[in-house]
Design a protein around this motif. Structure first.
Motif, short mmCIF file in Angstrom:
data_model
loop_
_atom_site.label_atom_id
_atom_site.label_comp_id
_atom_site.label_asym_id
_atom_site.label_seq_id
_atom_site.Cartn_x
_atom_site.Cartn_y
_atom_site.Cartn_z
N THR A 248 0.81 -1.21 0.00
CA THR A 248 0.00 0.00 0.00
C THR A 248 0.85 1.27 0.00
OG1 THR A 248 -1.77 -1.13 1.18
CG2 THR A 248 -1.78 1.27 1.29
N ASN A 249 1.97 1.25 0.69
CA ASN A 249 2.70 2.49 0.96
C ASN A 249 4.04 2.67 0.26
OD1 ASN A 249 0.93 3.84 2.98
ND2 ASN A 249 1.15 1.83 3.92
N LEU A 250 4.71 1.62 -0.12
CA LEU A 250 6.03 1.77 -0.75
C LEU A 250 5.90 1.71 -2.26
CD1 LEU A 250 8.18 -0.49 1.59
CD2 LEU A 250 7.94 2.01 1.65
N VAL A 251 6.55 2.66 -2.92
CA VAL A 251 6.54 2.71 -4.39
C VAL A 251 7.98 2.85 -4.89
CG1 VAL A 251 4.22 3.69 -4.55
CG2 VAL A 251 6.20 5.21 -4.44
N THR A 252 8.20 2.42 -6.10
CA THR A 252 9.51 2.58 -6.75
C THR A 252 9.31 3.52 -7.93
OG1 THR A 252 10.16 0.37 -6.07
CG2 THR A 252 11.43 1.38 -7.85
N ARG A 253 10.10 4.58 -7.96
CA ARG A 253 10.00 5.58 -9.02
C ARG A 253 11.39 6.03 -9.45
NH1 ARG A 253 5.45 4.16 -8.36
NH2 ARG A 253 3.56 5.36 -8.13
N GLN A 254 11.45 6.61 -10.63
CA GLN A 254 12.67 7.24 -11.14
C GLN A 254 12.70 8.67 -10.62
OE1 GLN A 254 14.63 5.28 -12.94
NE2 GLN A 254 16.21 6.79 -13.31
N VAL A 255 13.82 9.05 -10.00
CA VAL A 255 13.97 10.38 -9.40
C VAL A 255 15.21 11.05 -9.99
CG1 VAL A 255 14.50 11.56 -7.21
CG2 VAL A 255 12.79 9.74 -7.26
N LEU B 147 18.65 12.77 -10.46
CA LEU B 147 19.92 12.67 -9.73
C LEU B 147 20.12 11.34 -9.00
CD1 LEU B 147 20.27 16.23 -8.13
CD2 LEU B 147 21.12 15.44 -10.34
N LEU B 148 19.05 10.72 -8.52
CA LEU B 148 19.18 9.51 -7.70
C LEU B 148 18.88 8.23 -8.46
CD1 LEU B 148 17.47 10.77 -4.42
CD2 LEU B 148 19.92 10.64 -4.94
N GLY B 149 18.16 8.31 -9.56
CA GLY B 149 17.77 7.10 -10.29
C GLY B 149 16.55 6.47 -9.65
N ARG B 150 16.47 5.13 -9.71
CA ARG B 150 15.32 4.41 -9.14
C ARG B 150 15.42 4.40 -7.62
NH1 ARG B 150 12.12 0.83 -11.82
NH2 ARG B 150 12.31 -0.71 -10.17
N VAL B 151 14.33 4.82 -6.99
CA VAL B 151 14.28 4.82 -5.53
C VAL B 151 13.00 4.14 -5.07
CG1 VAL B 151 15.61 6.96 -5.36
CG2 VAL B 151 13.14 7.06 -5.32
N ARG B 152 13.06 3.57 -3.89
CA ARG B 152 11.88 2.99 -3.25
C ARG B 152 11.64 3.78 -1.98
NH1 ARG B 152 10.53 -3.26 -1.64
NH2 ARG B 152 8.28 -2.95 -1.64
N CYS B 153 10.50 4.47 -1.95
CA CYS B 153 10.16 5.35 -0.82
C CYS B 153 8.68 5.21 -0.51
CB CYS B 153 10.40 6.81 -1.19
SG CYS B 153 12.10 7.27 -1.49
N HIS B 154 8.28 5.85 0.56
CA HIS B 154 6.86 5.94 0.89
C HIS B 154 6.19 6.73 -0.23
CE1 HIS B 154 3.14 6.87 2.95
NE2 HIS B 154 3.48 5.98 3.87
N MET C 286 3.96 8.90 -0.20
CA MET C 286 3.75 10.32 0.10
C MET C 286 5.03 11.13 -0.02
SD MET C 286 1.09 9.95 3.29
CE MET C 286 1.05 11.71 3.58
N VAL C 287 6.18 10.48 -0.06
CA VAL C 287 7.49 11.14 -0.06
C VAL C 287 8.08 11.28 -1.45
CG1 VAL C 287 9.87 10.90 0.77
CG2 VAL C 287 7.96 10.34 2.27
N VAL C 288 7.86 10.31 -2.29
CA VAL C 288 8.61 10.20 -3.54
C VAL C 288 8.42 11.42 -4.44
CG1 VAL C 288 6.93 8.86 -4.89
CG2 VAL C 288 9.39 8.53 -5.25
N GLY C 289 7.25 12.01 -4.49
CA GLY C 289 7.04 13.21 -5.31
C GLY C 289 7.85 14.39 -4.82
N ASP C 290 7.87 14.59 -3.50
CA ASP C 290 8.65 15.69 -2.94
C ASP C 290 10.15 15.45 -3.11
OD1 ASP C 290 6.48 17.23 -2.15
OD2 ASP C 290 6.40 16.35 -0.15
N LEU C 291 10.58 14.21 -2.98
CA LEU C 291 11.99 13.91 -3.20
C LEU C 291 12.38 14.20 -4.64
CD1 LEU C 291 14.69 12.82 -2.16
CD2 LEU C 291 13.87 10.52 -2.71
#
Length: 133
Positions: free
Chosen positions: A12-19, A21-28, A30-35
């Motif tokens: 429900t809460n953890l997603v993996t996205r491309q960010v 400078l950092l590349g693929r990240v797995r974050c909450h 609610m956090v990944v967009g701000d990161l």
């Protein structure tokens, strides 16, 4: 839970996205967009040398199974996918290394606060606290 994170909570809460400078990240979720927005802002301002993406990945990123508990057995901020270590201190030879304030300001503008006590003193460890950090 002592045995590990609840699989339903993780789905429900953890997603993996491309960010940026950092590349693929797995974050909450609610956090990944701000990161991503914070990293894009640093990139636009040509402050990307302040971000150590390789160290971010080596240390597990936002969420990592190995980062779930601290030495005392308590859940870490990484257990929730809300902590990131994205930079290094300006001068690690100083008695109390200082994190570049441009990095602190960019992260704060996207809901992150500089960690106090949950990271090493020579790291730029941030915790997502939401808007108005």
């Amino acid at each position: 839970r002592r045995g590990g994170p609840d699989p339903a909570w993780m789905r429900t809460n953890l997603v993996t996205r491309q960010v940026p400078l950092l590349g693929r990240v797995r974050c909450h979720r609610m956090v990944v967009g701000d990161l991503a927005a914070a990293m894009a802002a640093l990139q636009r301002r040509k402050l990307d040398p302040l971000v150590d993406a390789a160290d971010f990945r080596r240390r597990g990123g936002c969420w990592s199974q190995r980062l779930l508990r601290d030495r005392d057995g308590r859940l870490t901020r990484h257990a929730w996918g809300i902590a990131v270590a994205v930079g290094l201190a300006v001068d690690p030879t100083q008695r109390r290394p200082a994190v570049d304030q441009r990095l602190v300001k960019a992260m704060a503008g996207h809901g992150f606060t500089l960690g106090g006590g949950f990271g090493g003193s020579d790291r730029a460890d941030f915790e997502w606290v939401g808007a108005g950090a």
